[in-house]
Motif scaffolding. Structure first.
Motif, mmCIF file in Angstrom:
data_model
loop_
_atom_site.group_PDB
_atom_site.id
_atom_site.type_symbol
_atom_site.label_atom_id
_atom_site.label_comp_id
_atom_site.label_asym_id
_atom_site.label_seq_id
_atom_site.Cartn_x
_atom_site.Cartn_y
_atom_site.Cartn_z
ATOM 1 N N ALA A 140 0.825 -1.212 0.000
ATOM 2 C CA ALA A 140 0.000 0.000 0.000
ATOM 3 C C ALA A 140 0.855 1.256 0.000
ATOM 4 O O ALA A 140 0.460 2.298 -0.524
ATOM 5 N N ASN A 141 2.060 1.133 0.572
ATOM 6 C CA ASN A 141 3.001 2.259 0.609
ATOM 7 C C ASN A 141 4.027 2.189 -0.529
ATOM 8 O O ASN A 141 5.042 2.881 -0.495
ATOM 9 N N ASN A 142 3.744 1.332 -1.512
ATOM 10 C CA ASN A 142 4.594 1.167 -2.693
ATOM 11 C C ASN A 142 6.010 0.717 -2.347
ATOM 12 O O ASN A 142 6.980 1.102 -2.996
ATOM 13 N N ARG A 143 6.111 -0.108 -1.315
ATOM 14 C CA ARG A 143 7.406 -0.672 -0.952
ATOM 15 C C ARG A 143 7.476 -2.107 -1.474
ATOM 16 O O ARG A 143 6.456 -2.741 -1.745
ATOM 17 N N SER A 144 8.686 -2.613 -1.588
ATOM 18 C CA SER A 144 8.878 -3.964 -2.131
ATOM 19 C C SER A 144 8.340 -5.013 -1.171
ATOM 20 O O SER A 144 8.294 -4.806 0.051
ATOM 21 N N VAL A 145 7.932 -6.145 -1.708
ATOM 22 C CA VAL A 145 7.451 -7.275 -0.917
ATOM 23 C C VAL A 145 8.651 -8.106 -0.475
ATOM 24 O O VAL A 145 9.477 -8.497 -1.294
ATOM 25 N N GLU A 146 8.750 -8.349 0.809
ATOM 26 C CA GLU A 146 9.893 -9.090 1.344
ATOM 27 C C GLU A 146 9.917 -10.528 0.825
ATOM 28 O O GLU A 146 8.869 -11.165 0.701
ATOM 29 N N TYR A 147 11.114 -10.996 0.538
ATOM 30 C CA TYR A 147 11.381 -12.374 0.086
ATOM 31 C C TYR A 147 10.837 -12.650 -1.322
ATOM 32 O O TYR A 147 10.825 -13.787 -1.760
ATOM 33 N N TYR A 148 10.413 -11.604 -2.015
ATOM 34 C CA TYR A 148 10.006 -11.733 -3.416
ATOM 35 C C TYR A 148 11.158 -11.222 -4.283
ATOM 36 O O TYR A 148 11.661 -10.120 -4.058
ATOM 37 N N GLU A 149 11.592 -12.034 -5.249
ATOM 38 C CA GLU A 149 12.766 -11.688 -6.052
ATOM 39 C C GLU A 149 12.414 -11.513 -7.528
ATOM 40 O O GLU A 149 13.146 -11.961 -8.412
ATOM 41 N N HIS A 150 11.292 -10.874 -7.767
ATOM 42 C CA HIS A 150 10.853 -10.533 -9.136
ATOM 43 C C HIS A 150 10.696 -11.754 -10.033
ATOM 44 O O HIS A 150 11.004 -11.713 -11.218
ATOM 45 N N ASP A 151 10.217 -12.827 -9.430
ATOM 46 C CA ASP A 151 9.906 -14.037 -10.187
ATOM 47 C C ASP A 151 8.635 -14.612 -9.561
ATOM 48 O O ASP A 151 8.669 -15.170 -8.467
ATOM 49 N N VAL A 152 7.521 -14.446 -10.264
ATOM 50 C CA VAL A 152 6.221 -14.808 -9.711
ATOM 51 C C VAL A 152 6.123 -16.296 -9.376
ATOM 52 O O VAL A 152 5.654 -16.681 -8.305
ATOM 53 N N GLU A 153 6.593 -17.144 -10.284
ATOM 54 C CA GLU A 153 6.497 -18.592 -10.048
ATOM 55 C C GLU A 153 7.407 -19.033 -8.911
ATOM 56 O O GLU A 153 7.071 -19.923 -8.129
ATOM 57 N N ASP A 154 8.572 -18.416 -8.820
ATOM 58 C CA ASP A 154 9.496 -18.709 -7.720
ATOM 59 C C ASP A 154 8.845 -18.339 -6.379
ATOM 60 O O ASP A 154 8.934 -19.084 -5.399
ATOM 61 N N TYR A 155 8.173 -17.197 -6.347
ATOM 62 C CA TYR A 155 7.500 -16.741 -5.129
ATOM 63 C C TYR A 155 6.340 -17.665 -4.768
ATOM 64 O O TYR A 155 6.105 -17.966 -3.592
ATOM 65 N N ARG A 156 5.629 -18.147 -5.785
ATOM 66 C CA ARG A 156 4.546 -19.100 -5.542
ATOM 67 C C ARG A 156 5.093 -20.353 -4.858
ATOM 68 O O ARG A 156 4.517 -20.869 -3.906
ATOM 69 N N ASP A 157 6.221 -20.844 -5.350
ATOM 70 C CA ASP A 157 6.857 -22.030 -4.757
ATOM 71 C C ASP A 157 7.261 -21.778 -3.311
ATOM 72 O O ASP A 157 7.109 -22.651 -2.441
ATOM 73 N N LEU A 158 7.781 -20.580 -3.041
ATOM 74 C CA LEU A 158 8.214 -20.248 -1.680
ATOM 75 C C LEU A 158 7.044 -20.294 -0.705
ATOM 76 O O LEU A 158 7.143 -20.904 0.374
ATOM 77 N N LEU A 159 5.926 -19.679 -1.063
ATOM 78 C CA LEU A 159 4.771 -19.669 -0.158
ATOM 79 C C LEU A 159 4.119 -21.040 -0.060
ATOM 80 O O LEU A 159 3.623 -21.422 1.005
ATOM 81 N N LYS A 160 4.127 -21.770 -1.150
ATOM 82 C CA LYS A 160 3.606 -23.139 -1.130
ATOM 83 C C LYS A 160 4.405 -23.991 -0.140
ATOM 84 O O LYS A 160 3.846 -24.754 0.652
ATOM 85 N N LEU A 161 5.725 -23.819 -0.159
ATOM 86 C CA LEU A 161 6.591 -24.544 0.766
ATOM 87 C C LEU A 161 6.373 -24.080 2.202
ATOM 88 O O LEU A 161 6.374 -24.893 3.135
ATOM 89 N N ALA A 162 6.177 -22.775 2.398
ATOM 90 C CA ALA A 162 5.954 -22.242 3.748
ATOM 91 C C ALA A 162 4.688 -22.841 4.372
ATOM 92 O O ALA A 162 4.697 -23.240 5.538
ATOM 93 N N VAL A 163 3.610 -22.916 3.594
ATOM 94 C CA VAL A 163 2.366 -23.503 4.098
ATOM 95 C C VAL A 163 2.587 -24.969 4.456
ATOM 96 O O VAL A 163 2.139 -25.453 5.501
ATOM 97 N N GLU A 164 3.301 -25.682 3.598
ATOM 98 C CA GLU A 164 3.553 -27.104 3.838
ATOM 99 C C GLU A 164 4.394 -27.306 5.094
ATOM 100 O O GLU A 164 4.128 -28.194 5.906
ATOM 101 N N ALA A 165 5.412 -26.467 5.276
ATOM 102 C CA ALA A 165 6.285 -26.587 6.451
ATOM 103 C C ALA A 165 5.519 -26.318 7.740
ATOM 104 O O ALA A 165 5.666 -27.046 8.732
ATOM 105 N N LEU A 166 4.692 -25.294 7.740
ATOM 106 C CA LEU A 166 3.970 -24.914 8.952
ATOM 107 C C LEU A 166 2.865 -25.900 9.316
ATOM 108 O O LEU A 166 2.521 -26.045 10.489
ATOM 109 N N SER A 167 2.304 -26.557 8.327
ATOM 110 C CA SER A 167 1.213 -27.495 8.600
ATOM 111 C C SER A 167 1.689 -28.942 8.724
ATOM 112 O O SER A 167 0.902 -29.835 9.041
ATOM 113 N N ASN A 168 2.990 -29.164 8.507
ATOM 114 C CA ASN A 168 3.526 -30.524 8.561
ATOM 115 C C ASN A 168 3.469 -31.098 9.975
ATOM 116 O O ASN A 168 3.868 -30.444 10.931
ATOM 117 N N GLU A 169 2.988 -32.310 10.105
ATOM 118 C CA GLU A 169 2.860 -32.956 11.413
ATOM 119 C C GLU A 169 3.747 -34.185 11.548
ATOM 120 O O GLU A 169 3.920 -34.710 12.638
#
Length: 421
Positions: A140-169
Motif C-alpha cells: 500500500a506504501n509502494n514498498r517492495s514485498v519481502e522475500y520476493y525476487e521478481h519471479d512470480v512462479e518462484d514466489y509461488r513455490d516459496l509460499l507453497k513450501l511455507a504452508v507445507e512446512a507450517l502445517s507438517n505434522e
C-alpha cells in the motif's frame, strides 16, 4: 539490448515505480532521470575512451528508439538520461520486465491462492498471516514485498513450501518433500534460505538454521537419545534403562513403536549439548538429549512422556547465556510442560567464574528482552520460576558460561577453587 542499455532502463523504471506519479498521487508532472557518470563511474575516466564511446553509442540507440532523451554536455559528454513516459510499455516489453502494478496483482493472487482466507484461524499458519499483514501494508506504501525476487512462479513455490512446512505434522526428508511438491529433489534446498529467513522473522523460532528441523523437515532421521532411571516398552519388548551403562537412541520409526515410558525416579532432565549429555551421570534422573532447539519429534516424545509421568519434576540443563534461557522458554511454550532450569544460576557462574566469557551487544539486548518477558509472566502468574537474579548477575558481571564447562557428578556441581566474583 546490451548490458549498458538494460542497466540504464532498469534504473529508470525503478525510479519511476517508486515515484508519486506511479502511485497516482502527484499533482505536478515529474521527470525521471539518472546521471550517466554515477551509473558508470568509468565514463569520465580519460583512460577509458573505448568505454566512453560504447556508452554513448548504446544510449544514443536508446534515444533513437524514443525510449529516452539525452542531456548532452560539450564535447559529446552525456550528462543525464531521461525516461520517455510515453514509451513505458515499450520499455517494459524490451526488458521482458513485468510492470509493477501487474506484478503486485500477481502477488496478491498468489496470496489468495496459496493461503486461503478460510484458514485464517489456524494457529500453525500464524507466521504467514503476520507476514501477509506486513506485506499488504508495504504494498500500500509502494514498498517492495519481502522475500520476493521478481519471479512470480518462484514466489509461488516459496509460499507453497511455507504452508507445507507450517502445517507438517510428520517428520519428512528434505528431498522427499521437494519431489512431492515440485517434482525436483533439489528445489526445496534452493528455497530453504529464504524460507528460513521468512519463518524466523515472523514466527517463534529461536534460531534461523533450525527452522526446517523444528517443522519436521530433516536431512536424516531424528534420534531421541535417552538414558537413566526409566523403563520403556517398545512393541512387546520391555527395557530397564537403569541397567544400561550408556544411552539409547530412538529413531523416528522406533518412537512410533513406544507403548509406554515409566520414569522410576523423581526427575526428568533435558540437556542442551551432546558432550554434557554423555558426561552427565544420571544417578536417579531420566535424561534426554535435546540438541538445542527441539523439533516436532522431540516435542511429541516429551508430551508423550509427560502424559504418562505428570507428577515428575521436569528440569532443563543448558548454557548459562541468553540462548540457553531462550531454549528453556521455547521448551516450555512448545510442549506445555512446566520445566525449571537446572545448574543455570548465579552459584554455578560464581563457581566457574574463570571460565566465563564476556557478553556481546546482542547478548545484552536478548538478556534485557528475556528479563522483560519474565517480568510480564510473573505479573500475570504464568511463570514457572523466577531467574531474574541470574539475568541481572550476568549483566552486572559481564559474563556467560557454556554448559560443557560445568562438571556434574552424582547431582552435585564440581567446585572450583574460585567461588566468588
Amino acid at each position: 539490448m546490451n548490458q549498458i542499455q538494460e542497466k540504464v532502463l532498469q534504473r529508470l523504471l525503478d525510479i519511476y515505480e517508486k515515484s508519486k506519479t506511479f502511485m497516482e498521487a502527484n499533482k505536478v508532472k515529474q521527470s525521471f532521470s539518472i546521471s550517466v557518470a554515477k551509473v558508470f563511474p568509468k565514463y569520465k575516466d580519460d583512460a577509458e575512451y573505448n568505454f566512453f564511446c560504447e556508452v554513448n553509442e548504446s544510449l544514443q540507440e536508446l534515444e533513437s528508439l524514443s525510449f529516452v532523451y539525452l542531456d548532452e554536455e560539450r564535447n559529446g559528454v552525456l550528462k543525464k538520461v531521461v525516461l520517455n513516459p510515453d514509451m513505458l510499455a515499450a520499455c517494459y516489453k524490451a526488458l521482458g520486465r513485468i510492470p509493477r502494478k501487474e506484478e503486485q496483482a500477481a502477488i496478491v493472487g498468489i496470496w489468495d491462492e496459496i493461503i486461503p482466507n478460510s484458514e485464517v484461524g489456524e494457529e500453525n499458519l500464524q507466521p504467514l498471516w503476520k507476514y501477509l499483514e506486513v506485506q499488504r501494508e508495504r504494498m500500500a506504501n509502494n514498498r517492495s514485498v519481502e522475500y520476493y525476487e521478481h519471479d512470480v512462479e518462484d514466489y509461488r513455490d516459496l509460499l507453497k513450501l511455507a504452508v507445507e512446512a507450517l502445517s507438517n505434522e510428520q517428520e519428512i526428508f528434505v528431498r522427499t518433500l521437494s519431489i512431492r511438491l515440485f517434482a525436483d529433489s533439489k528445489r526445496l534446498e534452493r528455497l530453504a534460505p529464504r524460507l528460513k529467513a521468512l519463518l524466523f522473522h515472523y514466527g517463534e523460532y529461536e534460531e534461523k538454521e533450525s527452522v526446517l528441523e523444528e517443522c519436521g523437515i530433516v536431512q536424516t532421521p531424528t534420534y531421541v537419545m535417552i538414558k537413566g532411571n526409566a523403563e520403556v516398552c517398545l512393541g512387546a519388548q520391555r527395557m530397564d534403562l537403569s541397567k544400561i551403562e550408556g544411552d539409547l537412541g530412538l529413531s523416528t520409526c522406533t518412537i512410533k513403536e513406544l507403548k509406554w515410558v515409566k520414569v522410576l525416579g523423581e526427575r526428568v532432565v533435558t540437556i542442551e549439548n551432546l558432550t554434557s549429555f554423555h558426561e552427565y551421570i544420571s544417578d536417579g534422573d531420566f535424561v534426554i538429549y535435546l540438541g538445542g532447539f527441539h523439533n516436532k519429534v522431540k516435542r511429541e516424545f516429551l508430551r508423550f512422556l509427560f502424559e504418562q509421568n505428570p507428577k515428575k519434576e521436569y528440569r532443563h540443563f543448558g548454557d548459562i547465556d541468553a540462548g540457553g534461557f531462550y531454549i528453556l522458554e521455547h521448551l516450555k511454550r512448545k510442549t506445555g510442560i512446566p520445566f525449571l532450569s537446572l545448574y543455570m544460576d548465579t552459584k554455578v557462574l560464581q563457581t566457574y567464574r574463570e571460565s566465563t566469557m564476556p557478553l556481546t551487544a546482542s547478548d545484552r539486548k536478548r538478556l534485557h528482552a528475556l528479563n522483560d518477558e519474565l517480568q510480564e509472566k510473573i505479573a500475570d502468574g504464568t511463570a514457572t520460576e523466577d531467574y531474574r537474579d541470574t539475568l541481572a548477575f550476568m549483566l552486572e558481571n559481564d559474563c556467560k558460561l557454556e554448559q560443557e564447562v560445568v562438571e556434574v557428578s552424582r547431582g552435585l556441581i564440581k567446585q572450583s577453587e574460585h567461588t566468588r566474583y
